[in-house]
Write a protein that holds these residues in place. Structure first.
Motif, PDB file in Angstrom:
ATOM      1  N   GLN A   1       1.093  -1.378  -0.246  1.00 35.66           N
ATOM      2  CA  GLN A   1       0.049  -0.076   0.718  1.00 35.66           C
ATOM      3  C   GLN A   1       0.352   1.310   0.257  1.00 35.66           C
ATOM      4  OE1 GLN A   1      -2.892  -0.248   2.579  1.00 35.66           O
ATOM      5  NE2 GLN A   1      -4.187   1.346   2.591  1.00 35.66           N
ATOM      6  N   VAL A   2       0.399   2.189  -0.560  1.00 35.11           N
ATOM      7  CA  VAL A   2       0.984   3.611  -0.693  1.00 35.11           C
ATOM      8  C   VAL A   2       0.409   4.350  -0.568  1.00 35.11           C
ATOM      9  CG1 VAL A   2       0.776   3.836  -3.180  1.00 35.11           C
ATOM     10  CG2 VAL A   2       3.045   4.788  -2.040  1.00 35.11           C
ATOM     11  N   GLN A   3       0.822   5.641   0.624  1.00 31.19           N
ATOM     12  CA  GLN A   3       0.019   7.018   0.941  1.00 31.19           C
ATOM     13  C   GLN A   3       1.061   8.057  -0.324  1.00 31.19           C
ATOM     14  OE1 GLN A   3       0.056   6.741   5.329  1.00 31.19           O
ATOM     15  NE2 GLN A   3      -1.709   6.162   5.265  1.00 31.19           N
ATOM     16  N   LEU A   4      -0.350   9.059  -0.920  1.00 29.75           N
ATOM     17  CA  LEU A   4       0.229  10.349  -1.290  1.00 29.75           C
ATOM     18  C   LEU A   4       0.373  11.423  -0.660  1.00 29.75           C
ATOM     19  CD1 LEU A   4      -0.676   8.083  -4.708  1.00 29.75           C
ATOM     20  CD2 LEU A   4       1.457   7.944  -3.671  1.00 29.75           C
ATOM     21  N   VAL A   5       1.094  12.406  -0.913  1.00 30.71           N
ATOM     22  CA  VAL A   5       0.642  13.508  -0.409  1.00 30.71           C
ATOM     23  C   VAL A   5       1.166  14.791  -1.540  1.00 30.71           C
ATOM     24  CG1 VAL A   5       1.134  15.609   1.235  1.00 30.71           C
ATOM     25  CG2 VAL A   5       1.190  12.942   1.873  1.00 30.71           C
ATOM     26  N   GLU A   6       0.473  15.381  -2.325  1.00 29.41           N
ATOM     27  CA  GLU A   6       0.629  16.117  -3.366  1.00 29.41           C
ATOM     28  C   GLU A   6       0.391  17.712  -2.538  1.00 29.41           C
ATOM     29  OE1 GLU A   6      -3.332  13.885  -4.743  1.00 29.41           O
ATOM     30  OE2 GLU A   6      -2.362  14.723  -2.874  1.00 29.41           O
ATOM     31  N   SER A   7       1.375  18.390  -2.876  1.00 26.09           N
ATOM     32  CA  SER A   7       1.943  20.123  -2.676  1.00 26.09           C
ATOM     33  C   SER A   7       2.513  20.694  -4.091  1.00 26.09           C
ATOM     34  CB  SER A   7       3.369  20.090  -1.708  1.00 26.09           C
ATOM     35  OG  SER A   7       4.152  19.200  -2.391  1.00 26.09           O
ATOM     36  N   GLY A   8       2.050  22.046  -3.337  1.00 20.99           N
ATOM     37  CA  GLY A   8       2.892  23.278  -4.788  1.00 20.99           C
ATOM     38  C   GLY A   8       1.749  24.075  -5.950  1.00 20.99           C
ATOM     39  N   GLY A   9       0.424  23.614  -5.444  1.00 19.75           N
ATOM     40  CA  GLY A   9      -0.376  24.634  -6.062  1.00 19.75           C
ATOM     41  C   GLY A   9      -0.936  25.699  -5.462  1.00 19.75           C
ATOM     42  N   GLY A  10      -1.402  26.273  -6.319  1.00 23.46           N
ATOM     43  CA  GLY A  10      -1.876  28.009  -6.102  1.00 23.46           C
ATOM     44  C   GLY A  10      -2.281  28.614  -7.136  1.00 23.46           C
ATOM     45  N   ALA A  23       4.678  13.201  -2.842  1.00 19.05           N
ATOM     46  CA  ALA A  23       5.452  12.659  -2.171  1.00 19.05           C
ATOM     47  C   ALA A  23       4.885  10.778  -1.617  1.00 19.05           C
ATOM     48  CB  ALA A  23       5.760  12.781  -0.979  1.00 19.05           C
ATOM     49  N   ALA A  24       5.574   9.964  -1.983  1.00 15.61           N
ATOM     50  CA  ALA A  24       4.085   8.405  -1.350  1.00 15.61           C
ATOM     51  C   ALA A  24       5.427   7.833  -0.250  1.00 15.61           C
ATOM     52  CB  ALA A  24       4.556   8.041  -2.590  1.00 15.61           C
ATOM     53  N   SER A  25       4.636   7.855   0.551  1.00 14.46           N
ATOM     54  CA  SER A  25       5.005   6.693   1.487  1.00 14.46           C
ATOM     55  C   SER A  25       5.540   5.035   1.090  1.00 14.46           C
ATOM     56  CB  SER A  25       4.053   6.317   2.557  1.00 14.46           C
ATOM     57  OG  SER A  25       2.869   5.563   2.202  1.00 14.46           O
ATOM     58  N   GLY A  26       6.240   4.495   1.653  1.00 16.03           N
ATOM     59  CA  GLY A  26       6.451   2.995   1.639  1.00 16.03           C
ATOM     60  C   GLY A  26       7.962   2.665   0.619  1.00 16.03           C
ATOM     61  N   CYS A  96      -2.781  13.266  -7.340  1.00 13.14           N
ATOM     62  CA  CYS A  96      -1.509  11.975  -7.688  1.00 13.14           C
ATOM     63  C   CYS A  96      -2.472  11.196  -7.538  1.00 13.14           C
ATOM     64  CB  CYS A  96      -0.378  12.441  -7.119  1.00 13.14           C
ATOM     65  SG  CYS A  96       0.926  11.564  -6.673  1.00 13.14           S
ATOM     66  N   ALA A  97      -2.003   9.956  -8.496  1.00 14.05           N
ATOM     67  CA  ALA A  97      -2.432   8.690  -8.432  1.00 14.05           C
ATOM     68  C   ALA A  97      -1.129   7.605  -8.625  1.00 14.05           C
ATOM     69  CB  ALA A  97      -3.490   8.424  -9.631  1.00 14.05           C
ATOM     70  N   ALA A  98      -0.952   6.064  -7.990  1.00  8.11           N
ATOM     71  CA  ALA A  98      -0.224   4.902  -8.507  1.00  8.11           C
ATOM     72  C   ALA A  98      -1.324   3.636  -8.416  1.00  8.11           C
ATOM     73  CB  ALA A  98       0.114   5.316  -7.208  1.00  8.11           C
ATOM     74  N   ASP A  99      -0.339   2.682  -8.638  1.00  7.57           N
ATOM     75  CA  ASP A  99      -1.019   1.978  -9.771  1.00  7.57           C
ATOM     76  C   ASP A  99       0.643   0.542  -9.459  1.00  7.57           C
ATOM     77  OD1 ASP A  99      -3.751   0.237  -9.446  1.00  7.57           O
ATOM     78  OD2 ASP A  99      -2.644  -0.783 -10.704  1.00  7.57           O
ATOM     79  N   PRO A 100       0.080   0.012  -8.933  1.00  6.43           N
ATOM     80  CA  PRO A 100       1.180  -1.411  -9.010  1.00  6.43           C
ATOM     81  C   PRO A 100       0.446  -2.308 -10.454  1.00  6.43           C
ATOM     82  CG  PRO A 100       0.081  -2.526  -7.764  1.00  6.43           C
ATOM     83  CD  PRO A 100      -0.506  -0.961  -8.089  1.00  6.43           C
ATOM     84  N   GLY A 110      -8.242   2.521 -13.703  1.00  6.98           N
ATOM     85  CA  GLY A 110      -7.389   1.781 -13.185  1.00  6.98           C
ATOM     86  C   GLY A 110      -5.935   1.864 -12.200  1.00  6.98           C
ATOM     87  N   TYR A 111      -5.995   3.222 -11.396  1.00  7.51           N
ATOM     88  CA  TYR A 111      -5.439   3.416 -10.512  1.00  7.51           C
ATOM     89  C   TYR A 111      -5.968   3.653  -8.960  1.00  7.51           C
ATOM     90  CZ  TYR A 111      -3.013   6.045 -13.578  1.00  7.51           C
ATOM     91  OH  TYR A 111      -1.792   6.004 -15.374  1.00  7.51           O
ATOM     92  N   ALA A 112      -5.181   2.567  -7.805  1.00  6.58           N
ATOM     93  CA  ALA A 112      -5.716   2.172  -6.737  1.00  6.58           C
ATOM     94  C   ALA A 112      -5.315   3.296  -5.743  1.00  6.58           C
ATOM     95  CB  ALA A 112      -4.928   0.819  -6.392  1.00  6.58           C
ATOM     96  N   TYR A 113      -4.137   3.990  -5.927  1.00  7.34           N
ATOM     97  CA  TYR A 113      -4.094   4.647  -4.501  1.00  7.34           C
ATOM     98  C   TYR A 113      -4.011   5.984  -5.488  1.00  7.34           C
ATOM     99  CZ  TYR A 113      -2.392   0.682  -2.793  1.00  7.34           C
ATOM    100  OH  TYR A 113      -2.148  -0.361  -2.762  1.00  7.34           O
ATOM    101  N   TRP A 114      -4.107   7.163  -4.402  1.00  2.49           N
ATOM    102  CA  TRP A 114      -4.798   8.768  -5.450  1.00  2.49           C
ATOM    103  C   TRP A 114      -4.885   9.545  -3.511  1.00  2.49           C
ATOM    104  CZ3 TRP A 114      -6.787  10.667  -9.063  1.00  2.49           C
ATOM    105  CH2 TRP A 114      -6.778   9.192 -10.717  1.00  2.49           C
ATOM    106  N   GLY A 115      -4.669  10.512  -3.959  1.00  2.02           N
ATOM    107  CA  GLY A 115      -3.737  11.844  -3.178  1.00  2.02           C
ATOM    108  C   GLY A 115      -4.878  12.262  -2.669  1.00  2.02           C
ATOM    109  N   GLN A 116      -4.817  13.545  -1.961  1.00  3.17           N
ATOM    110  CA  GLN A 116      -5.896  13.890  -1.124  1.00  3.17           C
ATOM    111  C   GLN A 116      -6.276  15.552  -2.425  1.00  3.17           C
ATOM    112  OE1 GLN A 116      -2.748  14.717  -0.452  1.00  3.17           O
ATOM    113  NE2 GLN A 116      -2.587  17.451  -0.213  1.00  3.17           N
ATOM    114  N   GLY A 117      -4.896  16.052  -3.348  1.00  2.00           N
ATOM    115  CA  GLY A 117      -5.278  17.020  -4.129  1.00  2.00           C
ATOM    116  C   GLY A 117      -5.060  18.195  -3.952  1.00  2.00           C
TER     117      GLY A 117
END
Length: 124
Positions: A1-10, A23-26, A96-100, A110-117
């Motif tokens: 499993q992976v956790q995703l955190v986006e940044s840089g918007g504005g 940034a992804a955990s794991g 941001c999205a991730a998939d193995p 098609g992507y299993a994991y998502w950040g909060q945006g």
């Protein structure tokens, strides 16, 4: 499993630039295909860019080709989306999205994991 955190918007003026980070955990980040999607108010979530596990293959939506560049740093467990020549129609929440899975897909399901945006707003 992976956790995703986006940044840089504005908020940026048309023609400006932003760089988003995710940034992804794991410890298995390099085994995930990564994608960037965006969703504007009242619209469906749409594919922006995707990158393979090694970073050797990158695919872009036609609407952002030549203006956006996706990259990844597997040593830092991070993917990036460099955006230039921004337009008001780029305004959206960027995810941001991730998939193995081996192949890049443009389909959100098609992507299993998502950040909060992270919100990107481009003023005219």
């Amino acid at each position: 499993q992976v956790q995703l955190v986006e940044s840089g918007g504005g908020l940026v003026q048309a023609g400006g630039s932003l760089r988003l980070s995710c940034a992804a955990s794991g410890r298995t980040f390099s085994t995930y295909t990564m994608g960037w999607f965006r969703q504007a108010p009242g619209k469906e979530r749409e594919f922006v860019a995707g990158i393979s596990r090694s970073g050797g293959n990158i695919y872009y939506a036609d609407s952002v080709k030549g203006r956006f560049a996706m990259s990844r740093d597997n040593a830092k467990n991070t993917v990036y989306l460099q955006m230039i020549s921004l337009k008001p129609e780029d305004t959206a929440v960027y995810y941001c999205a991730a998939d193995p899975w081996l192949l890049i897909t443009t389909i959100a399901s098609g992507y299993a994991y998502w950040g909060q945006g992270t919100q990107v707003t481009v003023s005219s």
